[in-house]
Design an enzyme around this catalytic site. Structure first.
Site, PDB file in Angstrom:
ATOM      1  N   TYR A 275       9.934 -77.563 -46.699  1.00  0.00           N
ATOM      2  CA  TYR A 275      11.007 -76.881 -45.964  1.00  0.00           C
ATOM      3  C   TYR A 275      11.245 -75.518 -46.582  1.00  0.00           C
ATOM      4  O   TYR A 275      11.334 -75.399 -47.796  1.00  0.00           O
ATOM      5  CB  TYR A 275      12.304 -77.710 -45.986  1.00  0.00           C
TER       6      TYR A 275
ATOM      7  N   GLU B  64      13.350 -72.580 -45.008  1.00  0.00           N
ATOM      8  CA  GLU B  64      14.141 -71.665 -44.174  1.00  0.00           C
ATOM      9  C   GLU B  64      14.325 -70.324 -44.879  1.00  0.00           C
ATOM     10  O   GLU B  64      14.566 -70.277 -46.079  1.00  0.00           O
ATOM     11  CB  GLU B  64      15.514 -72.294 -43.869  1.00  0.00           C
TER      12      GLU B  64
ATOM     13  N   THR C 256       1.174 -65.844 -28.476  1.00  0.00           N
ATOM     14  CA  THR C 256       0.801 -67.125 -29.046  1.00  0.00           C
ATOM     15  C   THR C 256      -0.391 -66.865 -29.959  1.00  0.00           C
ATOM     16  O   THR C 256      -1.033 -65.813 -29.898  1.00  0.00           O
ATOM     17  CB  THR C 256       0.364 -68.137 -27.966  1.00  0.00           C
TER      18      THR C 256
ATOM     19  N   LYS D 173      -4.507 -69.124 -28.112  1.00  0.00           N
ATOM     20  CA  LYS D 173      -5.322 -68.913 -26.914  1.00  0.00           C
ATOM     21  C   LYS D 173      -6.569 -68.113 -27.304  1.00  0.00           C
ATOM     22  O   LYS D 173      -7.341 -68.612 -28.123  1.00  0.00           O
ATOM     23  CB  LYS D 173      -4.460 -68.277 -25.826  1.00  0.00           C
TER      24      LYS D 173
ATOM     25  N   ARG E 270      -1.732 -73.822 -32.792  1.00  0.00           N
ATOM     26  CA  ARG E 270      -0.628 -73.677 -31.835  1.00  0.00           C
ATOM     27  C   ARG E 270       0.555 -73.065 -32.567  1.00  0.00           C
ATOM     28  O   ARG E 270       1.137 -73.673 -33.456  1.00  0.00           O
ATOM     29  CB  ARG E 270      -0.237 -75.022 -31.253  1.00  0.00           C
TER      30      ARG E 270
HETATM   31  C1  LIG Z   1       1.086 -69.325 -22.945  1.00  0.00           C
HETATM   32  C2  LIG Z   1       2.085 -68.249 -22.688  1.00  0.00           C
HETATM   33  C3  LIG Z   1       3.394 -68.316 -23.188  1.00  0.00           C
HETATM   34  C4  LIG Z   1       4.001 -69.559 -23.787  1.00  0.00           C
HETATM   35  O1  LIG Z   1       3.398 -70.128 -24.806  1.00  0.00           O
HETATM   36  P1  LIG Z   1       3.707 -71.659 -25.202  1.00  0.00           P
HETATM   37  O2  LIG Z   1       3.121 -71.695 -26.554  1.00  0.00           O
HETATM   38  O3  LIG Z   1       3.024 -72.495 -24.188  1.00  0.00           O
HETATM   39  O4  LIG Z   1       5.185 -71.840 -25.213  1.00  0.00           O
HETATM   40  C5  LIG Z   1       4.217 -67.225 -23.002  1.00  0.00           C
HETATM   41  N1  LIG Z   1       3.798 -66.139 -22.353  1.00  0.00           N
HETATM   42  C6  LIG Z   1       2.567 -66.053 -21.831  1.00  0.00           C
HETATM   43  C7  LIG Z   1       2.158 -64.819 -21.122  1.00  0.00           C
HETATM   44  C8  LIG Z   1       1.675 -67.105 -21.979  1.00  0.00           C
HETATM   45  O5  LIG Z   1       0.458 -67.014 -21.436  1.00  0.00           O
END
Ligand SMILES: *Cc1c(COP(=O)(O)O)cnc(C)c1O
Length: 423
Positions: free
Chosen positions: A57, A59, A229, A232, A238
């Site tokens: 933890y 914070e 994020t 992707k 994640r």
């Molecule tokens: C995927 C995405 C998000 C959100 O991401 P999460 O991790 O799924 O909450 C926000 N904005 C855009 C443009 C995205 O493609």
């Protein structure tokens, strides 16, 4: 081909769950994953997410924690922050947001009050829920005004964006989206945001890896805040990051913690650091450019087979197919493709006459197949599989789908995926 279950402790402690993980490994090995927001992380990123860092933890921020015992955690987070700053060329980075949606919510908390107007791209036009769409907290607690694309070209209508910005005077303007197959003109958004004194948030969740690898222009000179994020095209765990000019650093940090979140997920922070180290390597530039080259080649091959593509093609990693002319609804096509071992999602197309849960399109992308090493020479075959699957869906030909599934698995056996066990 059968993969071994790669988690001995788990298979002993919880065979039921271990079997599901093993089945998922098999699925990710054998199927062609075309969901543009998904990827395969490296074994190193995967390993970092499964470390004892998750037991902590912490914070606060490095050097300013509310908990003792941060000797290592502070260094982990500082590494991630410094690497983010170097990779994206930003003055400030916060690597603590739990995911993209909370990162965007933190931007609202930093720069707007409840009830304030925000301007974002409409969800059915390719925007994200968190850009002020009605069903999202962001659309319920703020006054979301939405821009779209031009009919025909399906390109963002900057006359509309400017008119809306002048008339509505938003506190925040969001640009970027989840189903935008074309280059985002950050300079045009920046000019409009400055004119109306709005904070421009560039949400590069989908294209962060392309930006990092120089395959999409950077928002850095034009945006006040960059939200992304990390899981992707950036090919990390994640998670998410908010990046900004130094002048907004305090507001961003305060919004993430203590404004919105408690303790950061340190194992995720570590994996973000690993992914950013990978993103700084020359090979990642090659990856980012190969993702785009593959998407363009796939788009060309689909066009040659008579498919309608939203905006007529792609500049980035994704292709939005409008199946109206094929007389197959997006959901029917997506489910048939899944049975053929090709994983996509159904998606609205701009001005879709059908309902969001049963829309006209499918969305596909090349980040995952590029991570496996497939090149442009394979894209005509991918287009052929998609075409045969859509045709089979229209005829209800399950045998044809099973044949394709076998062909897909056979080809993919020659392209092992990063992070998956091999036998
Ligand atoms: C995927 C995405 C998000 C959100 O991401 P999460 O991790 O799924 O909450 C926000 N904005 C855009 C443009 C995205 O493609």
């Amino acid at each position: 081909m059968s993969l071994p279950i790669s988690h001995p402790a788990l298979s002993v402690a919880d065979p039921e769950l271990a079997a599901l993980v093993g089945a998922e490994e098999q699925l990710q090995a054998d199927t062609l994953r075309l969901i543009p927001s998904e990827n395969y992380v490296s074994a190193a990123v995967l390993e970092a997410t499964g470390t004892v860092l998750q037991n902590k933890y912490s914070e606060g921020y490095a050097g300013r924690r509310y908990y003792e015992g941060q000797q290592n955690i502070d260094q982990v987070e500082t590494l991630a922050v410094e690497r983010a700053k170097a990779v994206f060329g930003v003055e400030h980075a916060n690597v603590q947001p739990y995911s993209g949606s909370p990162a965007n919510l933190a931007a609202y908390l930093a720069f707007a009050e409840p009830g304030d107007t925000v301007l974002g791209m409409a969800l059915p036009m390719g925007g994200h829920l968190t850009h002020g769409w009605g069903v999202s907290a962001t659309g319920r607690w703020f006054r979301g005004v939405q821009y779209g694309v031009r009919p025909g070209s399906a390109l963002i209508d900057f006359d509309e964006v400017r008119d809306l910005a002048r008339k509505e005077r938003p506190k925040i303007i969001f640009c970027g989206g989840t189903a935008v197959p074309r280059t985002i003109d950050f300079a045009a958004f920046g000019e409009i945001a400055r004119e109306v004194d709005a904070v421009l948030v560039a949400d590069i969740a989908h294209i962060a890896g392309l930006v990092a690898g120089g395959a999409h222009p950077s928002p850095v000179p034009h945006a006040d805040v960059i939200s992304t994020t990390t899981h992707k095209t950036l090919r990390g765990p994640r998670g998410a990051m908010l990046m900004s000019r130094a002048s907004h650093a305090k507001a961003v940090d305060k919004a993430v913690f203590p404004g919105l979140q408690g303790g950061p997920h340190n194992h995720t922070t570590a994996a973000i650091a690993v992914a950013l180290r990978e993103a700084a390597a020359p090979s990642f530039r090659d990856y980012a450019h190969a993702v785009v080259a593959n998407a363009k080649a796939l788009a060309e091959a689909l066009l040659a087979r008579g498919y309608d593509l939203v905006s007529g093609g792609t500049d980035n990693h994704l292709v939005l197919i409008d199946l109206t002319s094929k007389d197959v609804p997006g959901k029917v096509a997506a489910k048939a493709l899944d049975r053929a071992g090709i994983v996509v999602n159904y998606n609205t197309v701009p001005f879709d006459p059908r309902k969001p849960f049963d829309p006209s399109g499918i969305r596909i992308g090349t980040p995952s197949l590029t991570s496996r090493g497939l090149g442009t020479d394979r894209m005509p075959l991918v287009a052929e599989w998609i075409d045969r699957s859509v045709t089979a869906a229209a005829k209800g030909d399950e045998d044809a789908l099973a044949v394709i599934r076998g062909e897909v698995a056979e080809l993919l056996a020659g392209y092992p995926a990063p992070g998956l066990p091999t036998d």
